[in-house]
Design an enzyme around this catalytic site. Structure first.
Site, PDB file in Angstrom:
ATOM      1  N   LYS A 112     -28.880  76.941  30.424  1.00 29.04           N
ATOM      2  CA  LYS A 112     -27.989  76.388  31.416  1.00 29.04           C
ATOM      3  C   LYS A 112     -28.750  75.616  32.479  1.00 29.04           C
ATOM      4  O   LYS A 112     -28.196  74.767  33.153  1.00 29.04           O
ATOM      5  CB  LYS A 112     -27.213  77.511  32.115  1.00 29.04           C
ATOM      6  CG  LYS A 112     -26.335  78.328  31.227  1.00 29.04           C
ATOM      7  CD  LYS A 112     -25.694  79.462  32.008  1.00 29.04           C
ATOM      8  CE  LYS A 112     -24.919  80.386  31.091  1.00 29.04           C
ATOM      9  NZ  LYS A 112     -24.540  81.615  31.762  1.00 29.04           N
ATOM     10  N   GLY A 113     -30.009  75.929  32.627  1.00 29.02           N
ATOM     11  CA  GLY A 113     -30.803  75.418  33.739  1.00 29.02           C
ATOM     12  C   GLY A 113     -30.871  73.921  33.889  1.00 29.02           C
ATOM     13  O   GLY A 113     -30.914  73.403  34.996  1.00 29.02           O
TER      14      GLY A 113
ATOM     15  N   GLU B 163     -35.414  69.576  30.058  1.00 25.60           N
ATOM     16  CA  GLU B 163     -35.544  70.926  30.577  1.00 25.60           C
ATOM     17  C   GLU B 163     -35.588  70.912  32.097  1.00 25.60           C
ATOM     18  O   GLU B 163     -35.977  69.918  32.699  1.00 25.60           O
ATOM     19  CB  GLU B 163     -36.846  71.558  30.064  1.00 25.60           C
ATOM     20  CG  GLU B 163     -36.672  72.523  28.920  1.00 25.60           C
ATOM     21  CD  GLU B 163     -36.021  73.848  29.322  1.00 25.60           C
ATOM     22  OE1 GLU B 163     -35.266  73.923  30.311  1.00 25.60           O
ATOM     23  OE2 GLU B 163     -36.259  74.829  28.614  1.00 25.60           O
ATOM     24  N   ASP B 164     -35.213  72.031  32.701  1.00 23.98           N
ATOM     25  CA  ASP B 164     -35.301  72.150  34.150  1.00 23.98           C
ATOM     26  C   ASP B 164     -36.733  72.426  34.593  1.00 23.98           C
ATOM     27  O   ASP B 164     -37.224  71.827  35.534  1.00 23.98           O
ATOM     28  CB  ASP B 164     -34.346  73.238  34.675  1.00 23.98           C
ATOM     29  CG  ASP B 164     -34.521  74.586  33.997  1.00 23.98           C
ATOM     30  OD1 ASP B 164     -35.305  74.709  33.024  1.00 23.98           O
ATOM     31  OD2 ASP B 164     -33.853  75.550  34.420  1.00 23.98           O
TER      32      ASP B 164
ATOM     33  N   ASP C 116     -42.628  76.197  32.198  1.00 21.43           N
ATOM     34  CA  ASP C 116     -43.363  77.307  32.795  1.00 21.43           C
ATOM     35  C   ASP C 116     -44.403  77.795  31.786  1.00 21.43           C
ATOM     36  O   ASP C 116     -45.402  77.123  31.564  1.00 21.43           O
ATOM     37  CB  ASP C 116     -42.348  78.391  33.168  1.00 21.43           C
ATOM     38  CG  ASP C 116     -42.878  79.412  34.142  1.00 21.43           C
ATOM     39  OD1 ASP C 116     -43.932  79.995  33.876  1.00 21.43           O
ATOM     40  OD2 ASP C 116     -42.222  79.655  35.164  1.00 21.43           O
TER      41      ASP C 116
ATOM     42  N   LYS D 218     -44.941  73.779  35.894  1.00 22.28           N
ATOM     43  CA  LYS D 218     -45.845  74.792  36.453  1.00 22.28           C
ATOM     44  C   LYS D 218     -47.008  74.947  35.469  1.00 22.28           C
ATOM     45  O   LYS D 218     -47.061  75.909  34.705  1.00 22.28           O
ATOM     46  CB  LYS D 218     -45.139  76.147  36.589  1.00 22.28           C
ATOM     47  CG  LYS D 218     -44.262  76.313  37.788  1.00 22.28           C
ATOM     48  CD  LYS D 218     -43.850  77.778  37.875  1.00 22.28           C
ATOM     49  CE  LYS D 218     -42.782  77.991  38.910  1.00 22.28           C
ATOM     50  NZ  LYS D 218     -42.341  79.395  38.940  1.00 22.28           N
TER      51      LYS D 218
ATOM     52  N   VAL E 232     -38.761  79.441  41.962  1.00 27.08           N
ATOM     53  CA  VAL E 232     -37.928  78.363  42.498  1.00 27.08           C
ATOM     54  C   VAL E 232     -36.513  78.437  41.944  1.00 27.08           C
ATOM     55  O   VAL E 232     -36.298  78.817  40.792  1.00 27.08           O
ATOM     56  CB  VAL E 232     -38.548  76.968  42.217  1.00 27.08           C
ATOM     57  CG1 VAL E 232     -39.827  76.782  43.015  1.00 27.08           C
ATOM     58  CG2 VAL E 232     -38.809  76.749  40.741  1.00 27.08           C
TER      59      VAL E 232
ATOM     60  N   ASP F 245     -31.964  79.149  38.375  1.00 28.08           N
ATOM     61  CA  ASP F 245     -31.288  80.329  38.903  1.00 28.08           C
ATOM     62  C   ASP F 245     -32.201  81.533  39.019  1.00 28.08           C
ATOM     63  O   ASP F 245     -33.307  81.563  38.487  1.00 28.08           O
ATOM     64  CB  ASP F 245     -30.131  80.710  37.972  1.00 28.08           C
ATOM     65  CG  ASP F 245     -30.618  81.403  36.707  1.00 28.08           C
ATOM     66  OD1 ASP F 245     -30.184  82.547  36.450  1.00 28.08           O
ATOM     67  OD2 ASP F 245     -31.437  80.821  35.962  1.00 28.08           O
TER      68      ASP F 245
ATOM     69  N   ARG G 258     -27.865  78.299  41.280  1.00 28.74           N
ATOM     70  CA  ARG G 258     -27.885  77.056  40.499  1.00 28.74           C
ATOM     71  C   ARG G 258     -27.229  75.905  41.263  1.00 28.74           C
ATOM     72  O   ARG G 258     -27.597  74.757  41.088  1.00 28.74           O
ATOM     73  CB  ARG G 258     -27.135  77.230  39.176  1.00 28.74           C
ATOM     74  CG  ARG G 258     -27.801  78.121  38.175  1.00 28.74           C
ATOM     75  CD  ARG G 258     -27.071  78.025  36.823  1.00 28.74           C
ATOM     76  NE  ARG G 258     -27.395  79.098  35.927  1.00 28.74           N
ATOM     77  CZ  ARG G 258     -28.469  79.144  35.135  1.00 28.74           C
ATOM     78  NH1 ARG G 258     -29.339  78.167  35.175  1.00 28.74           N
ATOM     79  NH2 ARG G 258     -28.672  80.163  34.335  1.00 28.74           N
TER      80      ARG G 258
END
Length: 179
Positions: free
Chosen positions: A42-43, A98-99, A102, A130, A152, A158, A164
């Site tokens: 969902k990000g 992608e949000d 990581d 990141k 973050v 989220d 969000r």
């Protein structure tokens, strides 16, 4: 919600500038290609909706949802597809949106899975990166910006399905998620 934010990392204005820059570059790079943007839910939904409007060439979109089993704030690398793509990938130049990139474990799995479906190409676009958290060898082709190793939230990101809808990206106060 705002009282749970330690500080704002990226303002609404800075996010808009980043998305505009990314949209311009993607439009140029894909002008003679068959672009299919894939949002990882969902990000990335907020970023994807702004990014596709910043792209000035024809493109299609699709969505996939995956879950990584882990302890809430860390991924385990075990990935389950919750919603798969609707469009067959043959002949498309895929751009996975992608949000945040990581550990890279989930995205690495998605890339491997989608490569097997025969797209013309696959590239990655992430709003946030990141790099110091990376556990696998994966890099995004398009990056909004690198962020520090902090938790973050906002602009689609989220914690426990909250935050969000914040219009900015902020660092969540540690006491919110640690205890």
């Amino acid at each position: 919600m705002n009282h749970d934010i330690q500080n704002v990392l990226l303002s609404e204005q800075r996010l808009a500038e980043m998305v505009t820059e990314l949209g311009k570059q993607i439009s140029e790079d894909y002008k003679d290609k068959n672009l299919l943007m894939v949002s990882v839910l969902k990000g990335s939904v907020v970023f994807m909706s702004d990014l596709m409007r910043a792209i000035t060439i024809p493109c299609r979109i699709d969505f996939m949802s995956v879950s990584s089993y882990g302890s809430g704030v860390k991924t385990s690398g075990v990935v389950k597809i919750v919603k798969d793509l609707d469009i067959p990938l043959a002949g498309y130049d895929l751009l996975i949106v992608e949000d945040i990139l990581d550990s890279g474990m989930t995205l690495s799995y998605i890339v491997e899975l989608l490569e097997a479906r025969g797209p013309a190409s696959i590239k990655l676009c992430t709003l946030l990166d990141k790099p110091e958290r990376r556990k696998v060898d994966i890099k995004a082709d398009y990056v909004g910006c690198a962020v520090p190793d902090e938790f973050v939230v906002g602009y689609g990101l989220d914690y426990d399905e909250k935050y969000r809808n914040l219009p900015y990206v902020g660092i969540l106060k540690p006491e919110v998620y640690s205890g």
